[in-house]
Design an enzyme around this catalytic site. Structure first.
Site, PDB file in Angstrom:
ATOM      1  N   SER A 160       0.642  -1.111   0.058  1.00  0.00           N
ATOM      2  CA  SER A 160      -0.078  -0.080  -0.086  1.00  0.00           C
ATOM      3  C   SER A 160       0.826   1.271  -0.082  1.00  0.00           C
ATOM      4  O   SER A 160       2.021   1.215   0.049  1.00  0.00           O
ATOM      5  CB  SER A 160      -0.699  -0.240   1.183  1.00  0.00           C
ATOM      6  OG  SER A 160      -0.194   0.370   2.453  1.00  0.00           O
ATOM      7  N   LYS A 161       0.256   2.391  -0.060  1.00  0.00           N
ATOM      8  CA  LYS A 161       0.972   3.628  -0.270  1.00  0.00           C
ATOM      9  C   LYS A 161       2.136   3.936   0.781  1.00  0.00           C
ATOM     10  O   LYS A 161       3.103   4.554   0.876  1.00  0.00           O
ATOM     11  CB  LYS A 161      -0.134   4.976  -0.311  1.00  0.00           C
ATOM     12  CG  LYS A 161      -0.776   4.724  -1.557  1.00  0.00           C
ATOM     13  CD  LYS A 161      -2.332   4.655  -1.487  1.00  0.00           C
ATOM     14  CE  LYS A 161      -2.750   3.236  -1.588  1.00  0.00           C
ATOM     15  NZ  LYS A 161      -3.641   2.568  -0.838  1.00  0.00           N
TER      16      LYS A 161
END
Length: 487
Positions: free
Chosen positions: A252-253
RNA sequence: GGCCCCUUCGUCUAAUCGGUUAGGACACCAGCCUUUCAAGCUGGCAGCAGGGGUUCAAAUCCCCUAGGGGUCACCA
Protein backbone atom coordinates in the site's frame (compact mmCIF):
# COMPACT_ATOMS: atom_id res chain seq x y z
CA UNK A 1 -4.40 -22.19 -31.45
CA UNK A 2 -2.44 -19.01 -30.92
CA UNK A 3 -1.92 -17.89 -27.37
CA UNK A 4 -3.86 -14.82 -26.31
CA UNK A 5 -3.30 -13.29 -22.89
CA UNK A 6 -4.62 -10.14 -21.33
CA UNK A 7 -3.67 -7.65 -18.70
CA UNK A 8 -6.78 -5.98 -17.33
CA UNK A 9 -6.05 -3.15 -14.93
CA UNK A 10 -8.76 -1.00 -13.47
CA UNK A 11 -8.06 2.72 -13.73
CA UNK A 12 -8.61 3.38 -10.06
CA UNK A 13 -5.01 4.06 -9.14
CA UNK A 14 -1.51 4.18 -10.50
CA UNK A 15 0.17 1.08 -11.82
CA UNK A 16 1.98 -0.47 -8.86
CA UNK A 17 4.74 -3.01 -8.92
CA UNK A 18 2.41 -5.92 -8.28
CA UNK A 19 0.38 -4.96 -11.30
CA UNK A 20 3.41 -4.45 -13.49
CA UNK A 21 4.82 -7.79 -12.52
CA UNK A 22 1.55 -9.42 -13.58
CA UNK A 23 1.63 -7.45 -16.82
CA UNK A 24 5.25 -8.47 -17.34
CA UNK A 25 4.56 -12.18 -16.89
CA UNK A 26 1.65 -11.95 -19.32
CA UNK A 27 3.83 -10.11 -21.78
CA UNK A 28 6.79 -12.47 -21.45
CA UNK A 29 4.51 -15.45 -21.90
CA UNK A 30 2.86 -13.96 -24.97
CA UNK A 31 6.17 -13.01 -26.56
CA UNK A 32 7.69 -16.35 -25.71
CA UNK A 33 4.77 -18.21 -27.24
CA UNK A 34 4.45 -15.98 -30.25
CA UNK A 35 1.04 -15.01 -28.95
CA UNK A 36 -0.93 -11.81 -28.54
CA UNK A 37 -0.96 -9.45 -25.59
CA UNK A 38 -4.30 -7.77 -25.03
CA UNK A 39 -4.77 -4.77 -22.79
CA UNK A 40 -8.28 -4.41 -21.46
CA UNK A 41 -9.51 -1.71 -19.15
CA UNK A 42 -11.75 -2.99 -16.39
CA UNK A 43 -13.45 0.28 -15.61
CA UNK A 44 -16.81 -0.89 -14.34
CA UNK A 45 -16.30 0.90 -11.05
CA UNK A 46 -17.89 4.21 -11.98
CA UNK A 47 -17.02 5.87 -8.69
CA UNK A 48 -13.32 5.32 -8.60
CA UNK A 49 -12.25 5.09 -12.23
CA UNK A 50 -10.65 8.14 -13.76
CA UNK A 51 -9.07 9.08 -17.04
CA UNK A 52 -6.04 10.43 -15.25
CA UNK A 53 -5.23 7.01 -13.86
CA UNK A 54 -5.89 5.40 -17.21
CA UNK A 55 -3.35 7.66 -18.85
CA UNK A 56 -0.66 7.07 -16.24
CA UNK A 57 -1.17 3.32 -16.48
CA UNK A 58 -0.77 3.41 -20.24
CA UNK A 59 2.24 5.72 -19.96
CA UNK A 60 3.86 3.46 -17.40
CA UNK A 61 3.39 0.43 -19.61
CA UNK A 62 4.85 2.23 -22.58
CA UNK A 63 7.76 3.56 -20.56
CA UNK A 64 8.59 0.02 -19.52
CA UNK A 65 8.36 -1.21 -23.07
CA UNK A 66 5.47 -3.55 -22.33
CA UNK A 67 3.61 -3.07 -25.55
CA UNK A 68 0.27 -4.64 -26.41
CA UNK A 69 -1.19 -5.93 -29.62
CA UNK A 70 -4.78 -4.97 -28.95
CA UNK A 71 -6.21 -2.41 -26.58
CA UNK A 72 -6.41 1.33 -25.93
CA UNK A 73 -4.37 3.61 -28.23
CA UNK A 74 -4.30 0.66 -30.56
CA UNK A 75 -7.62 -1.15 -31.06
CA UNK A 76 -8.04 -4.58 -32.57
CA UNK A 77 -10.69 -6.92 -33.87
CA UNK A 78 -12.10 -7.95 -30.49
CA UNK A 79 -12.86 -4.48 -29.15
CA UNK A 80 -13.97 -2.31 -27.65
CA UNK A 81 -11.34 -2.76 -24.95
CA UNK A 82 -13.06 -0.70 -22.28
CA UNK A 83 -15.63 -2.60 -20.31
CA UNK A 84 -17.86 0.45 -19.99
CA UNK A 85 -18.15 0.36 -23.78
CA UNK A 86 -19.22 -3.24 -23.80
CA UNK A 87 -22.48 -2.91 -21.91
CA UNK A 88 -24.67 -4.28 -24.73
CA UNK A 89 -22.59 -7.45 -24.73
CA UNK A 90 -23.15 -8.03 -21.03
CA UNK A 91 -26.83 -7.16 -21.29
CA UNK A 92 -27.32 -9.77 -23.95
CA UNK A 93 -25.71 -12.43 -21.80
CA UNK A 94 -27.65 -11.43 -18.72
CA UNK A 95 -30.86 -11.70 -20.64
CA UNK A 96 -30.01 -15.25 -21.62
CA UNK A 97 -29.44 -16.16 -18.00
CA UNK A 98 -32.61 -14.42 -16.89
CA UNK A 99 -34.67 -16.17 -19.57
CA UNK A 100 -33.39 -19.57 -18.63
CA UNK A 101 -33.85 -18.94 -14.93
CA UNK A 102 -30.11 -19.14 -14.23
CA UNK A 103 -30.16 -15.61 -12.87
CA UNK A 104 -32.79 -13.59 -11.08
CA UNK A 105 -33.67 -10.11 -9.91
CA UNK A 106 -32.95 -9.21 -6.33
CA UNK A 107 -34.69 -6.27 -4.72
CA UNK A 108 -33.06 -6.41 -1.29
CA UNK A 109 -31.62 -3.04 -0.34
CA UNK A 110 -28.01 -2.55 0.62
CA UNK A 111 -29.11 -1.74 4.18
CA UNK A 112 -31.09 -4.96 4.48
CA UNK A 113 -28.14 -6.97 3.25
CA UNK A 114 -25.78 -5.24 5.61
CA UNK A 115 -28.06 -6.05 8.54
CA UNK A 116 -28.32 -9.63 7.42
CA UNK A 117 -24.56 -9.91 7.29
CA UNK A 118 -24.24 -8.48 10.73
CA UNK A 119 -26.72 -10.99 12.11
CA UNK A 120 -24.81 -13.80 10.50
CA UNK A 121 -21.56 -12.52 11.89
CA UNK A 122 -23.02 -12.42 15.41
CA UNK A 123 -24.09 -16.01 15.05
CA UNK A 124 -20.63 -16.87 13.84
CA UNK A 125 -21.95 -17.72 10.38
CA UNK A 126 -20.28 -16.76 7.15
CA UNK A 127 -21.69 -13.59 5.60
CA UNK A 128 -23.88 -14.85 2.81
CA UNK A 129 -26.97 -13.86 0.94
CA UNK A 130 -30.17 -15.31 2.38
CA UNK A 131 -31.80 -16.08 -0.95
CA UNK A 132 -34.81 -13.93 -0.17
CA UNK A 133 -35.46 -13.09 -3.81
CA UNK A 134 -34.43 -16.44 -5.19
CA UNK A 135 -37.88 -17.72 -5.95
CA UNK A 136 -40.07 -14.71 -6.60
CA UNK A 137 -42.99 -15.29 -8.94
CA UNK A 138 -43.22 -13.29 -12.18
CA UNK A 139 -46.02 -11.23 -10.66
CA UNK A 140 -43.98 -10.42 -7.59
CA UNK A 141 -41.10 -9.37 -9.78
CA UNK A 142 -43.29 -7.04 -11.83
CA UNK A 143 -44.67 -5.52 -8.67
CA UNK A 144 -41.30 -5.02 -7.02
CA UNK A 145 -39.91 -3.46 -10.17
CA UNK A 146 -42.56 -0.77 -9.79
CA UNK A 147 -42.11 -0.15 -6.09
CA UNK A 148 -38.38 -0.63 -5.59
CA UNK A 149 -36.00 2.11 -6.58
CA UNK A 150 -33.31 -0.25 -7.70
CA UNK A 151 -32.45 -3.87 -8.10
CA UNK A 152 -29.49 -6.09 -8.86
CA UNK A 153 -29.22 -9.36 -10.72
CA UNK A 154 -27.86 -12.43 -9.03
CA UNK A 155 -26.62 -15.68 -10.45
CA UNK A 156 -28.33 -18.84 -9.26
CA UNK A 157 -25.41 -20.91 -8.02
CA UNK A 158 -25.77 -24.67 -7.88
CA UNK A 159 -25.81 -25.89 -4.29
CA UNK A 160 -24.29 -29.25 -4.91
CA UNK A 161 -21.07 -30.49 -6.39
CA UNK A 162 -17.63 -29.01 -6.70
CA UNK A 163 -15.85 -26.61 -9.01
CA UNK A 164 -12.29 -27.47 -9.89
CA UNK A 165 -9.78 -24.88 -11.00
CA UNK A 166 -6.96 -26.29 -13.03
CA UNK A 167 -4.17 -23.89 -12.39
CA UNK A 168 -0.91 -24.02 -14.31
CA UNK A 169 1.04 -22.90 -11.26
CA UNK A 170 -0.95 -24.43 -8.41
CA UNK A 171 -2.35 -27.57 -9.90
CA UNK A 172 -5.90 -28.75 -9.19
CA UNK A 173 -7.73 -26.63 -6.67
CA UNK A 174 -11.14 -27.86 -5.58
CA UNK A 175 -13.97 -25.74 -4.16
CA UNK A 176 -17.28 -27.01 -2.79
CA UNK A 177 -20.13 -25.23 -4.52
CA UNK A 178 -22.08 -24.94 -1.30
CA UNK A 179 -19.66 -22.30 -0.02
CA UNK A 180 -20.85 -19.85 -2.67
CA UNK A 181 -23.98 -17.80 -2.34
CA UNK A 182 -25.94 -16.30 -5.20
CA UNK A 183 -23.55 -13.50 -6.00
CA UNK A 184 -24.36 -10.33 -7.88
CA UNK A 185 -23.57 -10.17 -11.58
CA UNK A 186 -25.21 -6.86 -12.42
CA UNK A 187 -25.05 -3.90 -10.06
CA UNK A 188 -27.91 -1.53 -9.43
CA UNK A 189 -26.29 1.02 -11.71
CA UNK A 190 -26.62 -1.48 -14.52
CA UNK A 191 -22.92 -2.21 -14.71
CA UNK A 192 -21.66 -5.77 -14.52
CA UNK A 193 -19.56 -6.88 -11.58
CA UNK A 194 -15.94 -7.83 -12.08
CA UNK A 195 -16.46 -11.58 -12.09
CA UNK A 196 -19.22 -11.39 -14.65
CA UNK A 197 -17.68 -8.92 -17.07
CA UNK A 198 -14.30 -10.57 -16.79
CA UNK A 199 -15.59 -14.06 -17.55
CA UNK A 200 -17.54 -12.85 -20.57
CA UNK A 201 -14.74 -10.69 -21.95
CA UNK A 202 -12.13 -13.36 -21.56
CA UNK A 203 -14.29 -15.65 -23.64
CA UNK A 204 -15.33 -13.06 -26.22
CA UNK A 205 -11.77 -11.87 -26.62
CA UNK A 206 -10.66 -15.45 -27.10
CA UNK A 207 -8.25 -15.32 -24.18
CA UNK A 208 -6.47 -18.65 -23.87
CA UNK A 209 -4.51 -18.06 -20.66
CA UNK A 210 -5.55 -15.91 -17.74
CA UNK A 211 -2.40 -14.96 -15.87
CA UNK A 212 -3.15 -12.85 -12.82
CA UNK A 213 -2.34 -12.37 -9.16
CA UNK A 214 -3.11 -15.02 -6.60
CA UNK A 215 -5.68 -12.85 -4.89
CA UNK A 216 -8.00 -13.87 -7.71
CA UNK A 217 -7.72 -17.57 -7.11
CA UNK A 218 -10.67 -17.62 -4.74
CA UNK A 219 -12.73 -15.75 -7.34
CA UNK A 220 -11.94 -18.16 -10.10
CA UNK A 221 -14.58 -20.78 -9.28
CA UNK A 222 -17.23 -18.05 -9.45
CA UNK A 223 -16.04 -17.13 -12.89
CA UNK A 224 -16.04 -20.74 -13.95
CA UNK A 225 -19.59 -21.11 -12.71
CA UNK A 226 -20.54 -18.11 -14.82
CA UNK A 227 -18.83 -19.66 -17.83
CA UNK A 228 -20.64 -22.92 -17.31
CA UNK A 229 -24.03 -21.27 -16.98
CA UNK A 230 -23.34 -19.25 -20.10
CA UNK A 231 -21.89 -22.16 -22.00
CA UNK A 232 -18.70 -20.31 -22.84
CA UNK A 233 -15.19 -21.76 -22.76
CA UNK A 234 -13.08 -21.68 -19.61
CA UNK A 235 -9.54 -20.38 -20.17
CA UNK A 236 -6.41 -21.88 -18.68
CA UNK A 237 -5.53 -20.13 -15.42
CA UNK A 238 -2.18 -19.32 -13.90
CA UNK A 239 -2.24 -17.52 -10.58
CA UNK A 240 1.09 -15.89 -9.88
CA UNK A 241 2.19 -15.30 -6.29
CA UNK A 242 1.69 -11.91 -4.75
CA UNK A 243 4.31 -9.29 -4.03
CA UNK A 244 4.31 -8.27 -0.38
CA UNK A 245 5.77 -5.26 1.40
CA UNK A 246 8.85 -5.67 3.61
CA UNK A 247 6.59 -6.01 6.65
CA UNK A 248 4.88 -9.00 4.99
CA UNK A 249 1.63 -7.12 4.51
CA UNK A 250 -0.18 -6.31 1.32
CA UNK A 251 1.35 -3.48 -0.68
CA UNK A 252 0.00 0.00 0.00
CA UNK A 253 1.00 3.65 -0.25
CA UNK A 254 2.33 3.72 3.28
CA UNK A 255 5.13 1.40 2.19
CA UNK A 256 6.77 4.17 0.20
CA UNK A 257 7.47 3.88 -3.47
CA UNK A 258 5.16 1.32 -4.99
CA UNK A 259 4.05 2.84 -8.28
CA UNK A 260 5.95 2.75 -11.53
CA UNK A 261 5.67 6.50 -11.73
CA UNK A 262 7.50 6.91 -8.43
CA UNK A 263 10.37 4.69 -9.53
CA UNK A 264 10.60 6.61 -12.74
CA UNK A 265 10.79 9.91 -10.84
CA UNK A 266 13.45 8.45 -8.61
CA UNK A 267 15.66 7.77 -11.59
CA UNK A 268 15.21 4.03 -11.92
CA UNK A 269 15.79 2.74 -15.45
CA UNK A 270 12.98 0.76 -17.07
CA UNK A 271 15.26 -2.19 -17.80
CA UNK A 272 16.33 -2.33 -14.15
CA UNK A 273 12.74 -2.40 -12.95
CA UNK A 274 11.80 -5.04 -15.51
CA UNK A 275 14.81 -7.17 -14.66
CA UNK A 276 14.14 -6.88 -10.96
CA UNK A 277 10.47 -7.69 -11.25
CA UNK A 278 11.18 -10.65 -13.50
CA UNK A 279 13.26 -12.13 -10.70
CA UNK A 280 10.39 -11.82 -8.23
CA UNK A 281 8.50 -15.07 -8.38
CA UNK A 282 10.31 -16.37 -11.39
CA UNK A 283 13.78 -17.67 -12.02
CA UNK A 284 15.17 -18.95 -15.27
CA UNK A 285 17.02 -21.55 -13.22
CA UNK A 286 20.68 -21.65 -12.40
CA UNK A 287 22.54 -18.46 -11.63
CA UNK A 288 21.06 -16.06 -14.18
CA UNK A 289 20.30 -12.70 -12.62
CA UNK A 290 21.02 -9.98 -15.12
CA UNK A 291 19.17 -10.53 -18.35
CA UNK A 292 18.25 -8.59 -21.42
CA UNK A 293 14.62 -8.45 -22.34
CA UNK A 294 15.29 -10.86 -25.21
CA UNK A 295 16.85 -13.37 -22.87
CA UNK A 296 13.90 -13.12 -20.52
CA UNK A 297 11.51 -13.75 -23.37
CA UNK A 298 13.30 -16.83 -24.58
CA UNK A 299 13.83 -18.20 -21.06
CA UNK A 300 10.37 -17.52 -19.67
CA UNK A 301 7.96 -20.27 -18.77
CA UNK A 302 5.00 -20.44 -16.41
CA UNK A 303 6.24 -23.77 -15.09
CA UNK A 304 9.19 -21.98 -13.55
CA UNK A 305 7.06 -19.43 -11.75
CA UNK A 306 7.17 -20.08 -8.02
CA UNK A 307 4.24 -20.58 -5.69
CA UNK A 308 5.16 -18.47 -2.70
CA UNK A 309 4.65 -14.77 -2.25
CA UNK A 310 7.76 -12.63 -2.39
CA UNK A 311 8.79 -9.52 -0.57
CA UNK A 312 10.28 -6.75 -2.62
CA UNK A 313 13.66 -5.37 -1.70
CA UNK A 314 14.61 -1.90 -2.84
CA UNK A 315 18.30 -2.60 -2.32
CA UNK A 316 18.45 -5.19 -5.02
CA UNK A 317 16.49 -3.01 -7.42
CA UNK A 318 18.96 -0.23 -6.73
CA UNK A 319 21.87 -2.52 -7.34
CA UNK A 320 20.46 -3.62 -10.67
CA UNK A 321 19.82 -0.01 -11.51
CA UNK A 322 23.39 1.00 -10.86
CA UNK A 323 24.50 -1.89 -13.00
CA UNK A 324 22.45 -0.71 -15.97
CA UNK A 325 23.43 2.87 -15.28
CA UNK A 326 27.07 1.94 -15.62
CA UNK A 327 26.87 -0.43 -18.54
CA UNK A 328 24.42 1.19 -20.91
CA UNK A 329 25.59 3.33 -23.82
CA UNK A 330 26.74 6.64 -22.36
CA UNK A 331 24.82 8.70 -24.89
CA UNK A 332 21.59 7.00 -23.79
CA UNK A 333 22.25 7.61 -20.12
CA UNK A 334 23.17 11.19 -20.93
CA UNK A 335 19.86 11.56 -22.69
CA UNK A 336 17.96 10.01 -19.81
CA UNK A 337 19.62 12.28 -17.27
CA UNK A 338 18.48 15.45 -19.01
CA UNK A 339 15.04 15.74 -17.34
CA UNK A 340 16.67 15.23 -13.94
CA UNK A 341 19.21 17.95 -14.60
CA UNK A 342 16.45 20.23 -15.76
CA UNK A 343 14.41 19.58 -12.66
CA UNK A 344 17.35 20.73 -10.59
CA UNK A 345 17.61 23.78 -12.83
CA UNK A 346 21.16 22.88 -13.75
CA UNK A 347 20.43 23.08 -17.46
CA UNK A 348 17.78 24.85 -19.49
CA UNK A 349 15.10 23.38 -21.67
CA UNK A 350 17.05 23.51 -24.89
CA UNK A 351 20.55 22.28 -25.48
CA UNK A 352 22.98 22.92 -28.25
CA UNK A 353 25.01 20.10 -29.69
CA UNK A 354 27.89 21.30 -27.54
CA UNK A 355 25.73 21.23 -24.40
CA UNK A 356 24.76 17.68 -25.16
CA UNK A 357 28.36 16.62 -25.50
CA UNK A 358 29.23 18.25 -22.22
CA UNK A 359 26.26 16.64 -20.47
CA UNK A 360 27.25 13.28 -21.85
CA UNK A 361 30.80 13.65 -20.56
CA UNK A 362 29.64 14.74 -17.13
CA UNK A 363 27.13 11.93 -16.86
CA UNK A 364 29.65 9.39 -18.06
CA UNK A 365 32.08 10.53 -15.37
CA UNK A 366 29.59 10.72 -12.54
CA UNK A 367 27.60 7.56 -13.18
CA UNK A 368 30.33 5.30 -11.86
CA UNK A 369 29.60 6.43 -8.35
CA UNK A 370 25.82 6.54 -8.18
CA UNK A 371 22.77 4.36 -8.25
CA UNK A 372 20.00 6.42 -9.88
CA UNK A 373 19.50 9.13 -12.48
CA UNK A 374 18.44 11.41 -9.67
CA UNK A 375 21.77 10.81 -7.97
CA UNK A 376 23.52 11.61 -11.22
CA UNK A 377 21.88 15.02 -11.13
CA UNK A 378 22.75 15.47 -7.46
CA UNK A 379 26.35 14.50 -8.03
CA UNK A 380 26.93 16.73 -11.03
CA UNK A 381 25.76 20.05 -9.67
CA UNK A 382 29.25 21.57 -9.62
CA UNK A 383 29.68 20.86 -13.30
CA UNK A 384 26.86 23.18 -14.20
CA UNK A 385 26.84 25.88 -11.58
CA UNK A 386 29.17 28.04 -9.52
CA UNK A 387 26.66 28.01 -6.70
CA UNK A 388 27.17 24.49 -5.51
CA UNK A 389 27.27 23.91 -1.76
CA UNK A 390 30.45 23.23 0.20
CA UNK A 391 30.56 20.53 2.81
CA UNK A 392 31.17 22.71 5.85
CA UNK A 393 32.66 20.00 8.02
CA UNK A 394 35.19 19.18 5.33
CA UNK A 395 35.93 22.84 4.74
CA UNK A 396 36.70 23.32 8.41
CA UNK A 397 38.85 20.24 8.42
CA UNK A 398 40.90 20.84 5.28
CA UNK A 399 40.88 24.60 4.84
CA UNK A 400 41.00 25.39 8.51
CA UNK A 401 44.28 23.66 9.16
CA UNK A 402 47.58 25.44 9.33
CA UNK A 403 49.32 25.83 5.99
CA UNK A 404 46.17 25.14 4.02
CA UNK A 405 46.27 28.49 2.33
CA UNK A 406 49.83 27.97 1.24
CA UNK A 407 49.04 24.63 -0.34
CA UNK A 408 46.15 26.12 -2.31
CA UNK A 409 48.40 28.94 -3.45
CA UNK A 410 50.98 26.48 -4.64
CA UNK A 411 48.36 24.46 -6.50
CA UNK A 412 47.14 27.56 -8.26
CA UNK A 413 50.63 28.53 -9.21
CA UNK A 414 51.41 25.07 -10.50
CA UNK A 415 48.22 24.68 -12.49
CA UNK A 416 48.57 28.07 -14.10
CA UNK A 417 51.73 26.82 -15.70
CA UNK A 418 50.12 23.67 -17.11
CA UNK A 419 49.79 23.79 -20.86
CA UNK A 420 48.00 22.09 -22.48
CA UNK A 421 45.51 21.53 -19.67
CA UNK A 422 45.22 17.77 -19.93
CA UNK A 423 45.18 14.77 -17.65
CA UNK A 424 48.80 13.78 -18.17
CA UNK A 425 50.23 17.24 -17.94
CA UNK A 426 48.22 18.13 -14.84
CA UNK A 427 49.11 14.85 -13.24
CA UNK A 428 52.81 15.37 -13.78
CA UNK A 429 52.64 18.88 -12.39
CA UNK A 430 50.76 17.88 -9.26
CA UNK A 431 53.08 14.99 -8.60
CA UNK A 432 56.07 17.24 -8.84
CA UNK A 433 54.39 19.72 -6.56
CA UNK A 434 53.90 17.00 -4.00
CA UNK A 435 57.56 16.14 -4.19
CA UNK A 436 58.79 19.69 -3.90
CA UNK A 437 56.51 20.44 -0.96
CA UNK A 438 57.34 17.08 0.53
CA UNK A 439 53.64 16.24 0.85
CA UNK A 440 51.78 13.04 0.01
CA UNK A 441 49.60 13.45 -3.05
CA UNK A 442 46.44 13.19 -0.99
CA UNK A 443 47.35 16.38 0.87
CA UNK A 444 47.18 18.15 -2.45
CA UNK A 445 44.35 16.33 -4.10
CA UNK A 446 41.84 16.46 -1.28
CA UNK A 447 41.97 20.25 -0.81
CA UNK A 448 41.89 20.69 -4.57
CA UNK A 449 38.88 18.42 -4.89
CA UNK A 450 37.12 20.24 -2.09
CA UNK A 451 37.80 23.55 -3.76
CA UNK A 452 36.51 22.39 -7.12
CA UNK A 453 33.50 20.36 -6.07
CA UNK A 454 32.67 21.27 -2.48
CA UNK A 455 33.10 17.64 -1.48
CA UNK A 456 35.87 15.22 -0.68
CA UNK A 457 34.48 12.37 -2.70
CA UNK A 458 33.51 11.99 -6.31
CA UNK A 459 34.89 11.10 -9.72
CA UNK A 460 38.56 11.14 -10.55
CA UNK A 461 40.04 14.57 -9.87
CA UNK A 462 42.02 14.89 -13.09
CA UNK A 463 38.92 14.15 -15.16
CA UNK A 464 37.02 16.79 -13.25
CA UNK A 465 39.72 19.36 -13.89
CA UNK A 466 39.88 18.69 -17.60
CA UNK A 467 36.12 18.80 -17.98
CA UNK A 468 35.81 21.99 -15.98
CA UNK A 469 38.63 23.65 -17.88
CA UNK A 470 41.59 25.63 -16.65
CA UNK A 471 39.77 28.88 -16.18
CA UNK A 472 37.10 27.56 -13.85
CA UNK A 473 39.59 25.46 -11.96
CA UNK A 474 41.78 28.44 -11.17
CA UNK A 475 38.78 30.57 -10.34
CA UNK A 476 37.42 28.04 -7.84
CA UNK A 477 40.82 27.53 -6.27
CA UNK A 478 41.07 31.25 -5.69
CA UNK A 479 37.68 31.20 -4.04
CA UNK A 480 38.94 28.42 -1.81
CA UNK A 481 42.00 30.46 -0.96
CA UNK A 482 39.68 33.11 0.42
CA UNK A 483 37.87 30.47 2.44
CA UNK A 484 41.17 29.49 3.99
CA UNK A 485 41.77 32.96 5.31
CA UNK A 486 38.39 32.91 7.00
CA UNK A 487 38.79 29.43 8.37
C1' G B 1 -14.59 -17.43 11.60
C1' G B 2 -15.44 -20.68 6.78
C1' C B 3 -12.83 -21.76 2.35
C1' C B 4 -8.28 -21.53 -0.62
C1' C B 5 -2.97 -20.92 -1.32
C1' C B 6 1.98 -20.88 0.55
C1' U B 7 6.68 -22.09 3.81
C1' U B 8 15.08 -23.17 1.49
C1' C B 9 20.20 -17.81 4.40
C1' G B 10 17.60 -10.96 6.66
C1' U B 11 15.62 -10.53 1.18
C1' C B 12 15.14 -12.76 -4.07
C1' U B 13 16.04 -17.61 -5.45
C1' A B 14 18.75 -22.73 -7.42
C1' A B 15 18.95 -27.79 -6.41
C1' U B 16 16.52 -33.01 -13.79
C1' C B 17 13.74 -39.25 -11.48
C1' G B 18 14.62 -38.84 -3.40
C1' G B 19 21.66 -39.57 -2.80
C1' U B 20 24.65 -32.00 -3.20
C1' U B 21 30.22 -30.12 1.88
C1' A B 22 22.29 -27.29 0.19
C1' G B 23 24.54 -23.34 -5.05
C1' G B 24 23.98 -18.13 -6.73
C1' A B 25 22.43 -12.84 -6.15
C1' C B 26 21.32 -8.42 -3.01
C1' A B 27 22.49 -6.66 1.80
C1' C B 28 26.24 -6.99 5.63
C1' C B 29 31.57 -7.81 7.25
C1' A B 30 36.91 -8.27 6.00
C1' G B 31 41.00 -8.01 2.60
C1' C B 32 43.05 -6.53 -2.21
C1' C B 33 43.11 -2.53 -5.71
C1' U B 34 43.19 2.84 -5.39
C1' U B 35 45.29 9.98 -5.89
C1' U B 36 39.11 10.52 -2.58
C1' C B 37 34.37 7.85 -2.85
C1' A B 38 32.55 4.11 -5.61
C1' A B 39 33.12 0.15 -8.97
C1' G B 40 35.89 -4.35 -9.53
C1' C B 41 38.31 -8.77 -7.48
C1' U B 42 38.95 -12.34 -3.29
C1' G B 43 37.12 -14.28 1.09
C1' G B 44 33.52 -14.49 5.22
C1' C B 45 28.67 -14.54 7.93
C1' A B 46 23.94 -16.74 7.20
C1' G B 47 18.94 -21.15 5.43
C1' C B 48 15.77 -26.46 4.35
C1' A B 49 9.29 -23.56 10.08
C1' G B 50 8.40 -27.76 13.84
C1' G B 51 6.92 -32.85 14.65
C1' G B 52 5.80 -37.56 12.94
C1' G B 53 5.98 -41.23 9.17
C1' U B 54 7.62 -43.91 4.10
C1' U B 55 12.73 -45.28 2.55
C1' C B 56 19.16 -48.19 2.70
C1' A B 57 18.69 -42.77 1.79
C1' A B 58 14.09 -36.97 2.38
C1' A B 59 14.91 -29.83 1.35
C1' U B 60 12.57 -33.19 -2.20
C1' C B 61 7.03 -38.12 -1.05
C1' C B 62 2.70 -38.56 2.85
C1' C B 63 0.26 -36.81 7.47
C1' C B 64 -0.21 -33.40 11.52
C1' U B 65 0.96 -28.75 13.94
C1' A B 66 2.51 -23.81 13.66
C1' G B 67 3.14 -19.40 10.96
C1' G B 68 2.19 -16.18 6.77
C1' G B 69 -0.98 -14.59 2.80
C1' G B 70 -5.51 -14.38 0.03
C1' U B 71 -10.79 -14.49 -0.34
C1' C B 72 -15.77 -14.48 1.42
C1' A B 73 -18.19 -6.43 -1.76
C1' C B 74 -23.62 -3.41 -5.81
C1' C B 75 -13.83 -3.08 -5.71
C1' A B 76 -11.24 -5.07 -9.25
Amino acid sequence: MTVRVRFAPSPTGELHIGGVRTALFNWLFARNQGGKMILRIDDTDQQRSSDKFLQTILDSMEWLGLDWDEGPRKDGEFGPYFQTQRLPIYQEEVQKLLDSGKAYYCFCSAEELAKQKERNAQKGLPPRYSGACRNLSPQEIEEKKKTCRSFVIRLRVPEEGVTVVNDLIRGRVTFENKIFDDFIIVKSDGFPTYNFASAIDDAKMKITHVIRAEEHLSNTPRQQIICRQLGIPIPVYAHVPMILAPDHSKLSKRHGATSVQEYRDMGILPEALINYLALLGWSPGGDREIMTIEEMISLFSLEKVGKNASIYDLKKLTWLNSHYLRTKEKSIIGEMAVPFLQKKKLISGVQTEEDRKYIEKVVDLVREKVKTLQEIADASEFFFSENFPYDQAEVAKHFGREGAELVIKEIIKALQEVEPFQKETINLKLKNLGKSLNLPLSKINIPARLALTGRTMGPELLEIMVLLGKEKVIERLKKAEALCQKA
